[in-house]
Motif scaffolding. Sequence first.
Motif, PDB file in Angstrom:
ATOM      1  N   VAL B 135       0.847  -1.184   0.000  1.00 29.63           N
ATOM      2  CA  VAL B 135       0.000   0.000   0.000  1.00 29.63           C
ATOM      3  C   VAL B 135       0.887   1.239   0.000  1.00 29.63           C
ATOM      4  O   VAL B 135       1.735   1.383   0.869  1.00 29.63           O
ATOM      5  CB  VAL B 135      -0.900   0.005   1.244  1.00 29.63           C
ATOM      6  CG1 VAL B 135      -1.753   1.246   1.251  1.00 29.63           C
ATOM      7  CG2 VAL B 135      -1.752  -1.245   1.286  1.00 29.63           C
ATOM      8  N   ALA B 141      -7.927   6.113   3.564  1.00 26.24           N
ATOM      9  CA  ALA B 141      -8.811   5.027   3.955  1.00 26.24           C
ATOM     10  C   ALA B 141      -9.974   4.970   2.973  1.00 26.24           C
ATOM     11  O   ALA B 141     -10.367   5.985   2.413  1.00 26.24           O
ATOM     12  CB  ALA B 141      -9.324   5.258   5.368  1.00 26.24           C
ATOM     13  N   GLY B 142     -10.498   3.795   2.777  1.00 30.81           N
ATOM     14  CA  GLY B 142     -11.642   3.665   1.894  1.00 30.81           C
ATOM     15  C   GLY B 142     -11.261   3.460   0.443  1.00 30.81           C
ATOM     16  O   GLY B 142     -12.113   3.205  -0.395  1.00 30.81           O
ATOM     17  N   THR B 143      -9.992   3.559   0.144  1.00 33.75           N
ATOM     18  CA  THR B 143      -9.547   3.297  -1.225  1.00 33.75           C
ATOM     19  C   THR B 143      -9.878   1.853  -1.594  1.00 33.75           C
ATOM     20  O   THR B 143      -9.677   0.943  -0.798  1.00 33.75           O
ATOM     21  CB  THR B 143      -8.033   3.523  -1.342  1.00 33.75           C
ATOM     22  OG1 THR B 143      -7.748   4.889  -1.099  1.00 33.75           O
ATOM     23  CG2 THR B 143      -7.529   3.145  -2.726  1.00 33.75           C
ATOM     24  N   VAL B 144     -10.395   1.682  -2.779  1.00 28.14           N
ATOM     25  CA  VAL B 144     -10.790   0.350  -3.208  1.00 28.14           C
ATOM     26  C   VAL B 144      -9.718  -0.246  -4.116  1.00 28.14           C
ATOM     27  O   VAL B 144      -9.206   0.442  -5.002  1.00 28.14           O
ATOM     28  CB  VAL B 144     -12.126   0.402  -3.970  1.00 28.14           C
ATOM     29  CG1 VAL B 144     -12.529  -0.987  -4.434  1.00 28.14           C
ATOM     30  CG2 VAL B 144     -13.207   0.994  -3.095  1.00 28.14           C
ATOM     31  N   PRO B 150      -4.505  -5.400  -0.962  1.00 27.28           N
ATOM     32  CA  PRO B 150      -3.468  -4.718  -0.199  1.00 27.28           C
ATOM     33  C   PRO B 150      -2.739  -5.716   0.694  1.00 27.28           C
ATOM     34  O   PRO B 150      -3.359  -6.625   1.256  1.00 27.28           O
ATOM     35  CB  PRO B 150      -4.254  -3.706   0.615  1.00 27.28           C
ATOM     36  CG  PRO B 150      -5.623  -4.283   0.725  1.00 27.28           C
ATOM     37  CD  PRO B 150      -5.855  -5.039  -0.530  1.00 27.28           C
ATOM     38  N   PHE B 155      -8.532  -2.728   3.344  1.00 30.08           N
ATOM     39  CA  PHE B 155      -9.202  -1.983   2.276  1.00 30.08           C
ATOM     40  C   PHE B 155     -10.126  -2.941   1.526  1.00 30.08           C
ATOM     41  O   PHE B 155      -9.795  -4.124   1.381  1.00 30.08           O
ATOM     42  CB  PHE B 155      -8.183  -1.432   1.277  1.00 30.08           C
ATOM     43  CG  PHE B 155      -7.257  -0.399   1.837  1.00 30.08           C
ATOM     44  CD1 PHE B 155      -7.543   0.953   1.717  1.00 30.08           C
ATOM     45  CD2 PHE B 155      -6.086  -0.784   2.467  1.00 30.08           C
ATOM     46  CE1 PHE B 155      -6.678   1.907   2.220  1.00 30.08           C
ATOM     47  CE2 PHE B 155      -5.211   0.176   2.976  1.00 30.08           C
ATOM     48  CZ  PHE B 155      -5.515   1.523   2.859  1.00 30.08           C
ATOM     49  N   ARG B 311     -16.522   2.478  -3.956  1.00 29.92           N
ATOM     50  CA  ARG B 311     -15.836   3.707  -3.603  1.00 29.92           C
ATOM     51  C   ARG B 311     -16.838   4.854  -3.487  1.00 29.92           C
ATOM     52  O   ARG B 311     -16.702   5.735  -2.644  1.00 29.92           O
ATOM     53  CB  ARG B 311     -14.762   4.024  -4.651  1.00 29.92           C
ATOM     54  CG  ARG B 311     -13.980   5.295  -4.469  1.00 29.92           C
ATOM     55  CD  ARG B 311     -13.318   5.386  -3.113  1.00 29.92           C
ATOM     56  NE  ARG B 311     -14.240   5.930  -2.107  1.00 29.92           N
ATOM     57  CZ  ARG B 311     -13.868   6.557  -1.002  1.00 29.92           C
ATOM     58  NH1 ARG B 311     -12.607   6.672  -0.701  1.00 29.92           N
ATOM     59  NH2 ARG B 311     -14.770   7.033  -0.175  1.00 29.92           N
TER      60      ARG B 311
END
Lengths: 352, 352
Positions: B135, B141-144, B150, B155, B311
């Motif tokens: 990563v 945060a919340g990244t798809v 990852p 995630f 997302r």
Amino acid sequence: MKRVGIKDVAREAGVSPTTVSLVLNGQSARIPDTTRDRVRRVATEIGYAPNSVARSLRTQRTHTIALISDRIATTPFAVEMVQAAQDVAREHGYLLLLVNTDGDHDVEREAVDALLSRQVDGMVYACMWSQVVDVPAGLPAGTVFLDGRPAGGGFPAVMPDDRAGAMAAVQELVDQGHTRIAYIDAGEEPVPIASRLRHEGYLEVLRRAGIEPDPSLRVEASITTAAGGVAAAGELLDRPPAQRPTAIFCFNDRVAMGAYRAARHRGLEIPTDLSVVGYDDQQFIAAELDPPLTTVALPHYEMGRWAMQVRLGVLAAPTENDGVHLMPCPLIRRESVAPPPAQHPAPAGDGE
Amino acid sequence: MKRVGIKDVAREAGVSPTTVSLVLNGQSARIPDTTRDRVRRVATEIGYAPNSVARSLRTQRTHTIALISDRIATTPFAVEMVQAAQDVAREHGYLLLLVNTDGDHDVEREAVDALLSRQVDGMVYACMWSQVVDVPAGLPAGTVFLDGRPAGGGFPAVMPDDRAGAMAAVQELVDQGHTRIAYIDAGEEPVPIASRLRHEGYLEVLRRAGIEPDPSLRVEASITTAAGGVAAAGELLDRPPAQRPTAIFCFNDRVAMGAYRAARHRGLEIPTDLSVVGYDDQQFIAAELDPPLTTVALPHYEMGRWAMQVRLGVLAAPTENDGVHLMPCPLIRRESVAPPPAQHPAPAGDGE
DNA sequence: CTGTGGCGATAAACCGATTTATCAACTGGT
DNA sequence: ACCAGTTGATAAATCGGTTTATCGCCACAG
């Protein structure tokens, strides 16, 4: 947990936001080294990251270029254009906003509006095949056309030099001694420009070589796929020997793939019995055929670079030729071309 | 020639900028119809277009999602993921910022910073092959994760269900009566996850079918191209009849292309003498082989949609399975599979 | 007559930077 | 002692919107 801003740096360093801005933008002409260093140190210490949105509002530049394309997914080899555009953009500190319109005029207009509203610094309009396109309403001046030309002119554009590419392909065959060279053209497909130019190049080389073009040697593939190639090439190869071509120039690599198949079904070996040249240098196809296909590469990457460089002003827009730049298409020599078979062994060394 | 702003509309309509803003954002609760209509009319009359940058500065939302990908140009079928992401983004009024990092960690970190600085509303991190990725520092945060997971989890991610896909492929062969089914695996290529999962699926189906897996029937292609497939399949087909497979499951469509070629060189016809199944459903290849190849499709478009939907919050992120969602890979039945040849004609109808 | 509430509308603050105009302090020349 | 010029730094305006707080006015109830 708020983002740290320029004010935070200012407070922490005991100076004003103005000073911080000045330092961080290199306008440190009138600022002594001690202050400059302190501000810089504090900035990295507390992890300051500028807010580009605020900066853009003030400076009126977003460092963003939009790439509008009619279609991407359906023509995977064209993504190199996107890749190139993005590479160049990044090299110059720009980011790429990507919009796919699927060729829908409404979507297009909507997209242009949205992009204008976001204050993009410029646009590139990419087509997935060489074509003449209606300019969407509101398209800003200076927009560069990629693999397409605007209907009315007035914008810089770049397109592959299909005519010269075809000439290189056919010349390669002529050089090997072929005289009966067929051309499998595209049929009703939406590729009128490429089709016309490649045909022109084909004829031009024959003319220069003093070979009388035989109209019956130009056939059309119903579709430009392997299946279309099989049919078209089959028709060509089933003719009586005297009317049969010894080499075929194909509109693209997929029809060349079909030509291979048609030849094989008839017990003909490539290149010994039949030479074949394709177009596109399509990855995963041209090089992987058996034998590897001699073809003409479409310079997608170079065109993408060119377009973005012109849009960014690092390259001057062309003024001649109505603003359209022709990018050379290199001939990729592999193993599908050889001299024609000696069917009626020519009387060797007949004097002179 | 200045851009027309909200102030111009206000002046022209004889109201305050506040009122214009209220009207144009639908907050017209406390504004009478007459005023509302007048403002709207004036706005379109003088061609008002909002400045998204200014709006974003205040609202802290840019309606922009970034798509970071390691590589695009080299794997053209993966562009469908980009296309899908963009489609979904557009459906919800978002624009897509595209960044290609070529897998370079420095470029990646730089890109994340630039994107954060531009206040993007979210990110999607796309890989061009299923893989475990480090990563990048600072990834919000919340990244798809798209077609990759990852390294540390945490995630949401989506990957193709290669195991189930391989099972469907091999099951198809088992259903046709094959028992000697070979698997041409990838060699040292950077596709460890896909390779392992497909092999697992292959073994699992054999186990369930009560077929003792023959380790000698798994061979590795030195490279996953047609050339690699020719060599690997050739090795398989040159064995004495009893040890020879009647069907081959190939790591991907390109090695299947090679398997076709190896079979043909040995006078074997597909599917009569040998059944072949591929993987990827690579466009311009699978469907264009002769005969058209039965294969398993990689759901790139669906994965791209899923990622962007998660997302954007229109789809809930998965909680089970460490947050990774497996997307089914449909079997595409074409014409490269048939029952095995009856070499030693089995005693027909031997009771029970 | 006064207080309350709603209506229609707006002034002013704000988002986070850049840029312009201004200022205080100091130097040095006359 | 006074003015000019330089240095170091900053207050305030600005970019173009959104949002909050407030205001005047009128109707109506007490």
